[in-house]
Design a protein around this motif. Structure first.
Motif, PDB file in Angstrom:
ATOM      1  N   SER A   1       0.833  -1.189   0.000  1.00 11.70           N
ATOM      2  CA  SER A   1       0.000   0.000   0.000  1.00 11.70           C
ATOM      3  C   SER A   1       0.873   1.245   0.000  1.00 11.70           C
ATOM      4  CB  SER A   1      -0.897  -0.005   1.238  1.00 11.70           C
ATOM      5  OG  SER A   1      -1.522   1.241   1.381  1.00 11.70           O
ATOM      6  N   ASN A   2       0.602   2.165  -0.906  1.00  9.70           N
ATOM      7  CA  ASN A   2       1.340   3.424  -0.930  1.00  9.70           C
ATOM      8  C   ASN A   2       1.228   4.135   0.405  1.00  9.70           C
ATOM      9  OD1 ASN A   2       2.123   3.072  -3.564  1.00  9.70           O
ATOM     10  ND2 ASN A   2       0.385   4.200  -4.404  1.00  9.70           N
ATOM     11  N   ARG A   3       0.098   3.956   1.071  1.00 11.88           N
ATOM     12  CA  ARG A   3      -0.158   4.607   2.346  1.00 11.88           C
ATOM     13  C   ARG A   3       0.876   4.224   3.393  1.00 11.88           C
ATOM     14  NH1 ARG A   3      -4.528   2.880   1.900  1.00 11.88           N
ATOM     15  NH2 ARG A   3      -5.770   4.384   0.831  1.00 11.88           N
ATOM     16  N   PHE A   4       1.333   2.995   3.361  1.00  9.35           N
ATOM     17  CA  PHE A   4       2.254   2.506   4.386  1.00  9.35           C
ATOM     18  C   PHE A   4       3.653   2.196   3.845  1.00  9.35           C
ATOM     19  CE2 PHE A   4      -1.962   1.451   6.179  1.00  9.35           C
ATOM     20  CZ  PHE A   4      -1.860   2.175   7.361  1.00  9.35           C
TER      21      PHE A   4
ATOM     22  N   HIS B   1     -10.687   4.718   5.406  1.00 11.82           N
ATOM     23  CA  HIS B   1     -10.828   5.177   4.022  1.00 11.82           C
ATOM     24  C   HIS B   1     -11.940   6.204   3.856  1.00 11.82           C
ATOM     25  CE1 HIS B   1      -8.083   2.168   2.186  1.00 11.82           C
ATOM     26  NE2 HIS B   1      -8.423   1.472   3.261  1.00 11.82           N
ATOM     27  N   GLN B   2     -13.060   5.978   4.499  1.00  9.10           N
ATOM     28  CA  GLN B   2     -14.224   6.838   4.299  1.00  9.10           C
ATOM     29  C   GLN B   2     -13.941   8.290   4.704  1.00  9.10           C
ATOM     30  OE1 GLN B   2     -17.757   5.587   6.398  1.00  9.10           O
ATOM     31  NE2 GLN B   2     -19.061   6.409   4.790  1.00  9.10           N
ATOM     32  N   VAL B   3     -13.226   8.487   5.802  1.00  9.03           N
ATOM     33  CA  VAL B   3     -12.941   9.857   6.273  1.00  9.03           C
ATOM     34  C   VAL B   3     -11.513  10.285   5.947  1.00  9.03           C
ATOM     35  CG1 VAL B   3     -14.688   9.847   8.080  1.00  9.03           C
ATOM     36  CG2 VAL B   3     -12.374   9.038   8.597  1.00  9.03           C
ATOM     37  N   GLN B   4     -10.725   9.376   5.385  1.00 10.23           N
ATOM     38  CA  GLN B   4      -9.336   9.623   4.993  1.00 10.23           C
ATOM     39  C   GLN B   4      -8.502  10.153   6.159  1.00 10.23           C
ATOM     40  OE1 GLN B   4      -9.543  12.073   1.456  1.00 10.23           O
ATOM     41  NE2 GLN B   4     -10.229  10.342   0.218  1.00 10.23           N
ATOM     42  N   LYS B   5      -8.587   9.443   7.285  1.00  8.39           N
ATOM     43  CA  LYS B   5      -7.875   9.833   8.500  1.00  8.39           C
ATOM     44  C   LYS B   5      -7.109   8.641   9.068  1.00  8.39           C
ATOM     45  CE  LYS B   5      -9.787  13.996   9.329  1.00  8.39           C
ATOM     46  NZ  LYS B   5      -9.097  15.217   9.418  1.00  8.39           N
ATOM     47  N   TYR B   6      -5.971   8.956   9.681  1.00  4.39           N
ATOM     48  CA  TYR B   6      -5.171   7.995  10.423  1.00  4.39           C
ATOM     49  C   TYR B   6      -5.435   8.197  11.901  1.00  4.39           C
ATOM     50  CZ  TYR B   6      -2.448   7.692   6.115  1.00  4.39           C
ATOM     51  OH  TYR B   6      -2.052   7.526   4.821  1.00  4.39           O
TER      52      TYR B   6
ATOM     53  N   ASP C   1       2.638  12.142   6.752  1.00  2.00           N
ATOM     54  CA  ASP C   1       3.950  12.592   7.235  1.00  2.00           C
ATOM     55  C   ASP C   1       4.008  12.600   8.765  1.00  2.00           C
ATOM     56  OD1 ASP C   1       4.886  12.916   4.640  1.00  2.00           O
ATOM     57  OD2 ASP C   1       4.283  15.022   4.550  1.00  2.00           O
ATOM     58  N   GLU C   2       2.923  12.987   9.417  1.00  4.18           N
ATOM     59  CA  GLU C   2       2.866  12.966  10.882  1.00  4.18           C
ATOM     60  C   GLU C   2       2.972  11.529  11.392  1.00  4.18           C
ATOM     61  OE1 GLU C   2      -0.486  13.857  14.240  1.00  4.18           O
ATOM     62  OE2 GLU C   2      -0.331  15.319  12.602  1.00  4.18           O
ATOM     63  N   VAL C   3       2.300  10.634  10.721  1.00  7.05           N
ATOM     64  CA  VAL C   3       2.329   9.224  11.118  1.00  7.05           C
ATOM     65  C   VAL C   3       3.732   8.664  10.901  1.00  7.05           C
ATOM     66  CG1 VAL C   3       1.387   6.929  10.654  1.00  7.05           C
ATOM     67  CG2 VAL C   3      -0.123   8.933  10.607  1.00  7.05           C
TER      68      VAL C   3
ATOM     69  N   HIS D   1       8.924   6.758  12.997  1.00  5.81           N
ATOM     70  CA  HIS D   1      10.373   6.946  13.006  1.00  5.81           C
ATOM     71  C   HIS D   1      10.877   7.158  14.435  1.00  5.81           C
ATOM     72  CE1 HIS D   1      14.319   8.027  11.558  1.00  5.81           C
ATOM     73  NE2 HIS D   1      14.259   9.115  12.306  1.00  5.81           N
ATOM     74  N   ARG D   2      10.206   8.033  15.209  1.00  2.00           N
ATOM     75  CA  ARG D   2      10.594   8.268  16.608  1.00  2.00           C
ATOM     76  C   ARG D   2      10.466   6.991  17.423  1.00  2.00           C
ATOM     77  NH1 ARG D   2       7.153  12.661  16.253  1.00  2.00           N
ATOM     78  NH2 ARG D   2       5.760  11.653  17.741  1.00  2.00           N
TER      79      ARG D   2
END
Length: 169
Positions: A10-13, A68-73, A90-92, A97-98
């Motif tokens: 998945s591009n998302r991850f 997916h429906q709200v496009q939120k992590y 980017d926040e995720v 990373h931290r």
């Protein structure tokens, strides 16, 4: 549908997968691994579970859920108990990373906390050495073992804080 970290496409991850791959299955990173699961309910949800162990075998897990429906992590970061919600990958990625960079320090703190707990239970110096030696030899939970550098740090800590034959409190 369930797949291993190496199969996450998945591009998302994808960026998160790259962060994880550098330290995946290393004892010093608690046998770091991840699993991506997809549910078709409520417009579709992806859940990435990132898992690692600390010395002795306690499992830590961070879940990142993408709706997916709200496009939120949604996730609970390593440094907070509150759920964070964002539309920014980017926040995720920064949170992951931290987290990954902090795993060796988290493992180190846990080892020292265990040593202190054992000492408070009345263990003598030789018993403390035996306990950390057992952590070096755990067979059934790879991430629960300790590395030689972690063992050396544990020995140094015991020598520094628990020099006497009988621990005083």
């Amino acid at each position: 549908m369930t797949c291993s970290t190496s199969e996450i496409i998945s591009n998302r991850f994808e960026a998160i997968n790259e962060i994880l791959k550098r330290h995946q299955h290393q004892v010093s990173y608690g046998n770091l691994r991840a699993e991506l699961t997809h549910w078709d309910t409520d417009g579709g949800t992806d859940n990435l579970a990132i898992v690692y162990e600390v010395p002795g075998g306690s499992t830590n897990q961070i879940n990142i859920t993408y709706h997916h429906q709200v496009q939120k992590y949604c996730y609970i970061g390593n440094d907070t108990i509150n759920e964070c919600t964002t539309s920014s990958i980017d926040e995720v990625i920064e949170m992951v990373h931290r987290l990954v960079e902090d795993i060796p320090a988290i493992r180190h703190r846990r080892l020292l906390e265990d040593i202190d707990r054992w000492a408070k239970q009345g263990m003598q110096q030789r018993d403390l050495f035996q306990q950390i030696t057992k952590l070096l030899q755990i067979e059934d939970l790879r991430g629960g073992t300790i590395t030689m550098p972690e063992m050396k740090a544990g020995i140094a800590y015991i020598l520094q804080h628990y020099r006497s034959a009988a621990v005083q409190y």
